[in-house]
Scaffold this active site. Structure first.
Site, PDB file in Angstrom:
ATOM      1  N   SER A 137      21.405  -0.796  -7.395  1.00  0.00           N
ATOM      2  CA  SER A 137      20.021  -2.249  -7.376  1.00  0.00           C
ATOM      3  C   SER A 137      20.571  -3.107  -6.118  1.00  0.00           C
ATOM      4  O   SER A 137      19.618  -3.920  -5.679  1.00  0.00           O
ATOM      5  CB  SER A 137      21.108  -2.708  -8.414  1.00  0.00           C
ATOM      6  N   ASP A 382      30.638 -11.284  -7.401  1.00  0.00           N
ATOM      7  CA  ASP A 382      29.507 -10.251  -6.872  1.00  0.00           C
ATOM      8  C   ASP A 382      29.763 -10.757  -5.302  1.00  0.00           C
ATOM      9  O   ASP A 382      29.635 -11.296  -4.389  1.00  0.00           O
ATOM     10  CB  ASP A 382      27.469 -10.793  -7.505  1.00  0.00           C
ATOM     11  N   HIS A 385      26.398  -6.587  -4.026  1.00  0.00           N
ATOM     12  CA  HIS A 385      25.133  -7.164  -3.741  1.00  0.00           C
ATOM     13  C   HIS A 385      25.088  -8.134  -2.628  1.00  0.00           C
ATOM     14  O   HIS A 385      25.764  -9.278  -1.794  1.00  0.00           O
ATOM     15  CB  HIS A 385      24.150  -8.042  -4.857  1.00  0.00           C
TER      16      HIS A 385
END
Length: 407
Positions: A137, A382, A385
């Protein structure tokens, strides 16, 4: 130069994300009870020949991967209102991030300038060519950044989707340019053998001597292949070779030896590079995008770890350590071996070393700004990312510089 030192390994998170309109949730463990910003000694990348750290691989050129972040009052080159390709969990401004200073910095290499991304220049260079990203990702995160950076000139149309929607090809018709993402978080053939696993985080089987043909069978069609992997190796894993289980990482099986995540990581990159060097029809340039550090502070991914800083840290404050340092070092070692082997077969390799720059950007992650505060969703902070727009856009500044040097 970013400073690095190896200490006891920690754990890293790969948080849930959506793929544009498709929601895909996943978890992985992450590093974090102690801050990662301490002045410590030298980078493993410094041990690698300078020619591998210049845009074209030629000696004597500026090392664009060593430098610092400097203020850039111009701000971002796109927003969540001008680009539809931003994944929801990385759409930090949409979900209420109160500060915008994190988008007002640019990467400044030591001894030279790195021009801002020029979408028209990129598409002219890539006319009639193709670029594929292979990985997880975070690889998709970079591809979506690229789509947004190119959006002032042209938007692509999707021309192929895998059944699971994880791999996609896009076409820029006006420039005859193809862009693709091939989902392969472990680079070799893998499968989820237990969705819960010993840590409620899933258990994955990695077949270390078997290709992931979902990407290896297609690279002959591409002029540039950007390979990366990292955060999924913090999940529990069982390693298979010659059809039998030879060990595992964190699987808690009494009859299997704990071989550590590093065993699987090294073997996976070695197998991926072997596949690339062995493809008779492949004439493209292989680019290794190095490990992008996570920045959890104050806890682990599932114990309240956060990444709330609002600006970059100085180059003399950064430290990569533990598991993240080890993974980065393995990448550099396997890259060097693959490049040497590939040269004998006429293969071309380049190193996109984002690790030193991204180590200094604890402010660039979504943290809690990947959903609305009132939404009842099981998401952890998170710190893996990157917000779009955000520091990850610099990866494509670097990529364009490398593509120009290849002309």
């Amino acid at each position: 130069m970013v400073r690095l030192q190896e200490v006891t390994p920690y754990l890293v998170l790969a948080v849930p994300l959506t793929f544009i309109l498709i929601t895909t949730l996943f978890f992985s463990l992450s590093s974090t009870t102690n801050p990662i910003f301490l002045p410590l000694p030298t980078s493993p990348a410094a041990a690698f020949p300078l020619r591998r750290r210049s845009p074209s691989g030629r000696p004597g050129e500026c090392d664009i991967f060593s430098g610092e972040w400097v203020p850039d009052p111009r701000g971002p080159r796109y927003t969540n209102r001008t680009c539809w390709a931003i994944q929801e969990h990385q759409n930090c401004m949409k979900y209420g991030r109160p500060d915008d200073g994190f988008v007002k910095w640019r990467w400044k290499p030591e001894g030279c300038e790195l021009p801002a991304f020029d979408p028209a220049r990129f598409l002219r260079l890539m006319r009639g060519k193709s670029v594929a990203f292979v990985g997880d990702s975070v690889a998709r995160n970079q591809m979506q950044s690229l789509i947004c950076l190119l959006s002032p000139v042209e938007y692509p149309e999707a021309i192929w989707n895998a059944p699971d929607q994880q791999s996609v090809r896009w076409r820029y018709a006006a420039h005859n340019f193809t862009l693709a993402i091939f989902w392969s978080p472990y680079l070799v053939r893998s499968a989820e053998s237990d969705p819960v696993g010993p840590t409620n985080n899933g258990l994955f089987s990695m077949y270390l001597d078997e290709l992931d043909e979902q990407w290896t069978n297609h690279i002959d069609e591409f002029d540039y292949v950007v390979v990366s992997a990292g955060h999924w190796f913090f999940r529990p894993l069982v390693f298979y070779e010659s059809g039998r289980a030879v060990g595992c990482y964190m699987c808690l099986a009494k009859n299997l030896t704990d071989l550590t995540r590093y065993y699987g990581y090294r073997k996976a990159f070695r197998m991926a590079f072997k596949a690339i060097n062995g493809r008779k029809g492949y004439r493209g340039v292989t680019i290794l995008r190095t490990f992008a550090p996570s920045h959890f502070e104050g806890g682990m991914w599932n114990t309240g770890g956060r990444c709330d800083r609002t600006g970059p840290v100085r180059a003399d404050e950064g430290v990569l350590r533990g598991a993240q340092l080890k993974l980065y070092t393995i990448q550099l070692e396997e890259f060097q071996k693959a490049e040497e082997a590939g040269r004998r077969r006429g293969r071309s390799y380049r190193l996109l070393d984002v690790t030193p720059a991204m180590l200094l950007r604890p402010d660039g992650h979504p943290s809690v700004y990947g959903h609305r505060p009132e939404e009842r969703v099981k998401l952890y902070n998170d710190c893996v990312h990157w917000c779009l727009p955000g520091p990850i856009d610099a990866w494509n500044d670097l990529l364009l510089k490398m593509l120009e040097a290849d002309r």
